[in-house]
Motif scaffolding. Structure first.
Motif, PDB file in Angstrom:
ATOM      1  N   VAL A  10       0.859  -1.182   0.000  1.00 17.92           N
ATOM      2  CA  VAL A  10       0.000   0.000   0.000  1.00 17.92           C
ATOM      3  C   VAL A  10       0.894   1.230   0.000  1.00 17.92           C
ATOM      4  O   VAL A  10       1.871   1.300   0.754  1.00 17.92           O
ATOM      5  N   ALA A  11       0.573   2.196  -0.848  1.00 15.24           N
ATOM      6  CA  ALA A  11       1.275   3.472  -0.855  1.00 15.24           C
ATOM      7  C   ALA A  11       0.335   4.558  -0.355  1.00 15.24           C
ATOM      8  O   ALA A  11      -0.869   4.540  -0.628  1.00 15.24           O
ATOM      9  N   PHE A  12       0.909   5.510   0.377  1.00 22.92           N
ATOM     10  CA  PHE A  12       0.163   6.655   0.895  1.00 22.92           C
ATOM     11  C   PHE A  12       0.791   7.919   0.331  1.00 22.92           C
ATOM     12  O   PHE A  12       2.005   8.109   0.417  1.00 22.92           O
ATOM     13  N   GLY A  13      -0.047   8.802  -0.221  1.00 24.76           N
ATOM     14  CA  GLY A  13       0.506  10.066  -0.681  1.00 24.76           C
ATOM     15  C   GLY A  13      -0.185  10.625  -1.901  1.00 24.76           C
ATOM     16  O   GLY A  13      -1.368  10.381  -2.155  1.00 24.76           O
ATOM     17  N   GLU A  14       0.599  11.329  -2.707  1.00 25.93           N
ATOM     18  CA  GLU A  14       0.035  12.140  -3.777  1.00 25.93           C
ATOM     19  C   GLU A  14      -0.306  11.335  -5.029  1.00 25.93           C
ATOM     20  O   GLU A  14       0.466  10.482  -5.459  1.00 25.93           O
ATOM     21  N   VAL A  15      -1.484  11.593  -5.580  1.00 26.61           N
ATOM     22  CA  VAL A  15      -1.812  11.237  -6.960  1.00 26.61           C
ATOM     23  C   VAL A  15      -2.156  12.548  -7.661  1.00 26.61           C
ATOM     24  O   VAL A  15      -2.818  13.417  -7.092  1.00 26.61           O
ATOM     25  N   LEU A  16      -1.706  12.691  -8.899  1.00 29.36           N
ATOM     26  CA  LEU A  16      -1.805  14.003  -9.546  1.00 29.36           C
ATOM     27  C   LEU A  16      -1.590  13.859 -11.045  1.00 29.36           C
ATOM     28  O   LEU A  16      -1.291  12.776 -11.549  1.00 29.36           O
ATOM     29  N   THR A  81      -7.913  18.678  -7.509  1.00 29.98           N
ATOM     30  CA  THR A  81      -6.988  17.592  -7.836  1.00 29.98           C
ATOM     31  C   THR A  81      -5.590  18.154  -8.081  1.00 29.98           C
ATOM     32  O   THR A  81      -5.422  19.224  -8.668  1.00 29.98           O
ATOM     33  N   GLY A  82      -4.593  17.416  -7.624  1.00 36.20           N
ATOM     34  CA  GLY A  82      -3.222  17.889  -7.715  1.00 36.20           C
ATOM     35  C   GLY A  82      -2.710  18.004  -9.141  1.00 36.20           C
ATOM     36  O   GLY A  82      -2.957  17.134  -9.982  1.00 36.20           O
ATOM     37  N   LEU A  83      -1.996  19.098  -9.395  1.00 39.17           N
ATOM     38  CA  LEU A  83      -1.348  19.327 -10.683  1.00 39.17           C
ATOM     39  C   LEU A  83       0.111  19.698 -10.435  1.00 39.17           C
ATOM     40  O   LEU A  83       0.422  20.419  -9.486  1.00 39.17           O
ATOM     41  N   VAL A  84       0.997  19.217 -11.301  1.00 45.97           N
ATOM     42  CA  VAL A  84       2.415  19.560 -11.237  1.00 45.97           C
ATOM     43  C   VAL A  84       2.855  19.984 -12.627  1.00 45.97           C
ATOM     44  O   VAL A  84       2.697  19.231 -13.596  1.00 45.97           O
ATOM     45  N   ASN A  85       3.410  21.181 -12.728  1.00 46.40           N
ATOM     46  CA  ASN A  85       3.972  21.640 -13.996  1.00 46.40           C
ATOM     47  C   ASN A  85       5.409  21.151 -14.094  1.00 46.40           C
ATOM     48  O   ASN A  85       6.250  21.479 -13.246  1.00 46.40           O
ATOM     49  N   VAL A  86       5.685  20.347 -15.120  1.00 43.67           N
ATOM     50  CA  VAL A  86       6.992  19.723 -15.286  1.00 43.67           C
ATOM     51  C   VAL A  86       7.759  20.439 -16.385  1.00 43.67           C
ATOM     52  O   VAL A  86       7.243  20.649 -17.486  1.00 43.67           O
ATOM     53  N   THR A  87       8.996  20.812 -16.089  1.00 40.19           N
ATOM     54  CA  THR A  87       9.879  21.440 -17.070  1.00 40.19           C
ATOM     55  C   THR A  87      11.111  20.567 -17.251  1.00 40.19           C
ATOM     56  O   THR A  87      11.727  20.146 -16.269  1.00 40.19           O
ATOM     57  N   LEU A  88      11.454  20.266 -18.503  1.00 37.74           N
ATOM     58  CA  LEU A  88      12.631  19.456 -18.809  1.00 37.74           C
ATOM     59  C   LEU A  88      13.750  20.366 -19.301  1.00 37.74           C
ATOM     60  O   LEU A  88      13.530  21.214 -20.163  1.00 37.74           O
ATOM     61  N   ASP A  89      14.967  20.164 -18.742  1.00 40.03           N
ATOM     62  CA  ASP A  89      16.103  20.953 -19.225  1.00 40.03           C
ATOM     63  C   ASP A  89      16.751  20.262 -20.421  1.00 40.03           C
ATOM     64  O   ASP A  89      16.220  19.282 -20.960  1.00 40.03           O
ATOM     65  N   SER A 102      -3.555  21.162  -2.652  1.00 37.24           N
ATOM     66  CA  SER A 102      -4.213  20.199  -3.527  1.00 37.24           C
ATOM     67  C   SER A 102      -4.966  19.186  -2.672  1.00 37.24           C
ATOM     68  O   SER A 102      -4.718  19.069  -1.463  1.00 37.24           O
ATOM     69  N   ALA A 103      -5.852  18.434  -3.297  1.00 40.55           N
ATOM     70  CA  ALA A 103      -6.662  17.473  -2.545  1.00 40.55           C
ATOM     71  C   ALA A 103      -5.800  16.480  -1.779  1.00 40.55           C
ATOM     72  O   ALA A 103      -6.129  16.094  -0.652  1.00 40.55           O
ATOM     73  N   TRP A 104      -4.661  16.063  -2.371  1.00 39.34           N
ATOM     74  CA  TRP A 104      -3.822  15.076  -1.684  1.00 39.34           C
ATOM     75  C   TRP A 104      -3.119  15.639  -0.453  1.00 39.34           C
ATOM     76  O   TRP A 104      -2.536  14.887   0.329  1.00 39.34           O
ATOM     77  N   ASP A 105      -3.185  16.958  -0.249  1.00 40.25           N
ATOM     78  CA  ASP A 105      -2.693  17.548   0.998  1.00 40.25           C
ATOM     79  C   ASP A 105      -3.676  17.327   2.143  1.00 40.25           C
ATOM     80  O   ASP A 105      -3.333  17.574   3.305  1.00 40.25           O
ATOM     81  N   LYS A 106      -4.874  16.890   1.815  1.00 37.71           N
ATOM     82  CA  LYS A 106      -5.965  16.819   2.797  1.00 37.71           C
ATOM     83  C   LYS A 106      -6.537  15.401   2.888  1.00 37.71           C
ATOM     84  O   LYS A 106      -7.743  15.203   2.884  1.00 37.71           O
ATOM     85  N   ILE A 107      -5.668  14.410   2.979  1.00 36.80           N
ATOM     86  CA  ILE A 107      -6.119  13.015   3.053  1.00 36.80           C
ATOM     87  C   ILE A 107      -6.641  12.722   4.457  1.00 36.80           C
ATOM     88  O   ILE A 107      -5.914  12.860   5.447  1.00 36.80           O
ATOM     89  N   ILE A 108      -7.899  12.328   4.528  1.00 37.76           N
ATOM     90  CA  ILE A 108      -8.511  11.905   5.793  1.00 37.76           C
ATOM     91  C   ILE A 108      -8.883  10.436   5.639  1.00 37.76           C
ATOM     92  O   ILE A 108      -9.625  10.069   4.723  1.00 37.76           O
ATOM     93  N   LEU A 109      -8.370   9.593   6.513  1.00 32.38           N
ATOM     94  CA  LEU A 109      -8.494   8.148   6.345  1.00 32.38           C
ATOM     95  C   LEU A 109      -9.930   7.678   6.528  1.00 32.38           C
ATOM     96  O   LEU A 109     -10.650   8.136   7.414  1.00 32.38           O
ATOM     97  N   ASN A 110     -10.341   6.725   5.687  1.00 34.16           N
ATOM     98  CA  ASN A 110     -11.571   5.979   5.931  1.00 34.16           C
ATOM     99  C   ASN A 110     -11.201   4.573   6.408  1.00 34.16           C
ATOM    100  O   ASN A 110     -10.026   4.190   6.430  1.00 34.16           O
TER     101      ASN A 110
END
Length: 299
Positions: A10-16, A81-89, A102-110
């Motif tokens: 099981v993983a806990f954390g961000e989906v985005l 919902t979480g968004l990440v702007n990705v920049t490639l060098d 973002s929503a994943w900052d506010k995880i409340i367990l069920n």
């Protein structure tokens, strides 16, 4: 080590959504890790939160398509919902603008989330999700589990403190750093040492971690396992982008080690997996076992 039954993670954390210009790809380091573990045969679950918005609906749909249960993907009316702007060098290395809150900052367990961790062999968590107190408190509750705890250090300024990092390291059985992260953290905790190898032992000396891994980009990785040090100098690929390469590396390494693979073979396998992901677009490309074996045997 897991015997006779399929590894349960099981993983806990961000989906985005990782945003690459006009294109978006599903991501989040913990999700990337368990998706690679699933591809290697593990039974996996993901605890996170998305917004009640179109981006959230699309993530739920995509996670279902990838074969994961979505009962532990919670929904928030108040946060997007979480968004990440990705920049490639020019070297195709990625930098990230991680939108907050973002929503994943506010995880409340069920209860489903709690039960999934109680029944898991492995709990994977990172540092980024602890930037907000709500998700951090949820994780602190889950860290009391008897599962094997894997901490994926993910330093994204300004989203961490050394005090919280120390707490997360103290809870872990296995810690994964990149070379820059272990150097920064060792210096922050007054390490007298300068080499990565010395600092791996230094981290072990003041945490409960039994294993530490450090990735070094194209130069491979180091693994401290059962008080022995293993190394791999990396595999050569043409880099498409580095997004998710370290996550797939970790998923492959943990799966291999906890299902009984010898540490050196597990490290080789993980390094080859990470390299092939870096040679593909996005965080979760399909990688066949034959491709991994071929890369290992070619080098």
């Amino acid at each position: 080590m897991i015997n006779n039954n399929k590894l349960k993670a099981v993983a806990f954390g961000e989906v985005l959504w990782d945003i690459f210009g006009n294109e978006k790809k599903i991501g989040g380091a913990p999700l990337n890790v368990v998706l690679r573990m699933k591809a290697l045969g593990a039974d996996v679950n993901m605890i996170s939160c998305v917004g009640e918005d179109l981006d959230g609906e699309e993530i739920i749909s995509e996670i279902k398509r990838l074969g994961l249960d979505t009962e532990t993907i919670l929904k928030s009316d108040d946060f997007p919902t979480g968004l990440v702007n990705v920049t490639l060098d020019e070297t195709k290395s990625a930098t990230y603008e991680i939108l907050y809150p973002s929503a994943w900052d506010k995880i409340i367990l069920n209860e489903t989330a709690r039960e999934s961790v109680q029944n898991a062999d492995v709990l994977i968590y990172g540092s980024l999700v602890c930037r907000d107190e709500v998700s951090r408190q949820a994780l602190e509750e889950l860290l009391h589990t008897n599962a094997y705890k894997v901490f994926d250090v993910n330093l994204r300024k300004p989203h961490y403190t050394y005090e919280i990092l120390q707490q997360l390291m103290q809870s872990a059985d296995f810690i994964k750093f990149n070379d820059e992260e272990i150097t920064e953290i060792s210096q922050a905790f007054d390490s007298p040492f300068t080499t990565i190898e010395e600092n791996m032992n230094f981290i072990c000396s003041f945490t409960n971690a039994k294993a530490i891994c450090v990735t070094k980009g194209k130069y491979g990785a180091l693994l401290l396992w059962d008080k022995h040090l293993y190394s791999n100098t990396g595999y050569t690929v043409t880099v498409e982008d580095t997004v998710g390469a370290g996550d797939s590396f970790l998923g492959a390494l943990v799966t291999s080690l906890l299902t009984g693979e010898e540490p050196q073979q597990a490290l080789n396998f993980a390094c080859a997996t990470g390299a092939l992901v870096a040679g593909s677009a996005g965080a979760n490309p399909t990688i066949e076992l034959e491709e991994i074996d071929a890369l290992i045997n070619r080098n």
